[in-house]
Design a protein around this motif. Structure first.
Motif, short mmCIF file in Angstrom:
data_model
loop_
_atom_site.label_atom_id
_atom_site.label_comp_id
_atom_site.label_asym_id
_atom_site.label_seq_id
_atom_site.Cartn_x
_atom_site.Cartn_y
_atom_site.Cartn_z
N SER A 122 22.42 60.10 -24.56
CA SER A 122 21.15 59.75 -25.20
C SER A 122 20.09 59.43 -24.15
O SER A 122 20.40 59.18 -22.98
N TRP A 123 18.84 59.45 -24.60
CA TRP A 123 17.73 59.12 -23.71
C TRP A 123 17.88 57.69 -23.18
O TRP A 123 17.40 57.37 -22.09
N ALA A 124 18.54 56.85 -23.96
CA ALA A 124 18.72 55.46 -23.55
C ALA A 124 19.74 55.32 -22.43
O ALA A 124 19.88 54.25 -21.84
N GLU A 125 20.44 56.43 -22.11
CA GLU A 125 21.48 56.40 -21.09
C GLU A 125 21.03 57.06 -19.79
O GLU A 125 21.81 57.67 -19.09
N SER A 126 19.77 56.92 -19.47
CA SER A 126 19.27 57.47 -18.22
C SER A 126 20.03 56.87 -17.05
O SER A 126 20.29 55.67 -17.01
N GLY A 127 20.39 57.73 -16.10
CA GLY A 127 21.13 57.24 -14.95
C GLY A 127 20.29 56.41 -14.00
O GLY A 127 20.81 55.68 -13.17
#
Length: 231
Positions: A122-127
């Motif tokens: 998800s977008w919330a899981e950006s590295g």
């Protein structure tokens, strides 16, 4: 593992150095090699197959032995994510805004297609690592050069690239049985619902984006970039 230690791993060689243990045996593994193995597992078996245990097993190590190098599984996924999106080298065409934007979008599309599990995050899981930041900086550089910086356009473009790449990857996974099954259902619908076209005249009259349905996602991305730049 602290946030600071994780960030040092993400930005190793780009402003930070890897943390080293204060005591205990000297480290025997290389972080880049660990991530390469983890990415290979994700590419071939899917992200669900990735764990500290499965990766460590490739080195004849235990999951606990891997912890000093990557931390938790969430840390490992974040490190993999940034490592996998390392930006390839290409020259902007320079002929126009649409051409430069399409070169960026196509390059990212190909990265996602090479590592399709990236689109499942998800977008919330950006590295939050340097390689991801490189892509954004390159995109904003193109927009600034053509005097069109716009956060909404950025979001729309990222979303379109991810969506079309995910669809293209799904098409690649389809077997001949999957294709035949789809055609059989379509033919059964035509027989059982003979007025299907008159019920849905607009959608059935819509021309294909590309004659080859397998190339539709890439063709759709190209058209979307042009629509975005025209707007």
């Amino acid at each position: 593992m602290s946030a600071q230690e994780h960030v040092r791993r993400l930005w190793r060689g780009r402003g930070t150095t890897l943390p080293t243990p204060r005591r205990g045996p000297r480290q025997q593994l290389d972080l880049d090699e660990i991530l390469a193995v983890a990415i290979t597992i994700a590419d071939t078996e899917g992200l669900a197959a990735v764990s500290t245990r499965s990766v460590a097993a490739r080195f004849d190590k235990t999951a606990m032995a891997l912890y000093p190098y990557v931390g938790t599984k969430d840390n490992l996924i974040a490190l993999m994510q940034d490592h996998a999106v390392a930006m390839p080298t290409w020259a902007d065409p320079g002929a126009g805004y649409a051409d430069d934007l399409l070169a960026w979008a196509t390059a990212l599309f190909d990265v996602y297609l090479t590592h399709p599990w990236l689109t499942s995050l998800s977008w919330a899981e950006s590295g939050q690592g340097p390689n991801e930041q490189d892509w954004l900086e390159r995109l904003l550089g193109i927009m600034n050069r053509w005097s069109t910086p716009d956060a909404t356009r950025v979001t729309m473009l990222y979303a379109t690239v991810r969506a079309t790449a995910a669809t293209a990857a799904a098409y690649r996974r389809m077997s001949s049985d999957d294709t035949e099954g789809w055609l059989e259902r379509a033919q059964a619908t035509s027989r059982l619902i003979p007025d299907f076209r008159s019920r849905y005249p607009l959608s059935t009259a819509l021309p294909p984006v590309d004659p080859d349905w397998r190339e539709t996602p890439r063709a759709a991305l190209t058209r979307a970039v042009h629509i975005l730049t025209e707007g």
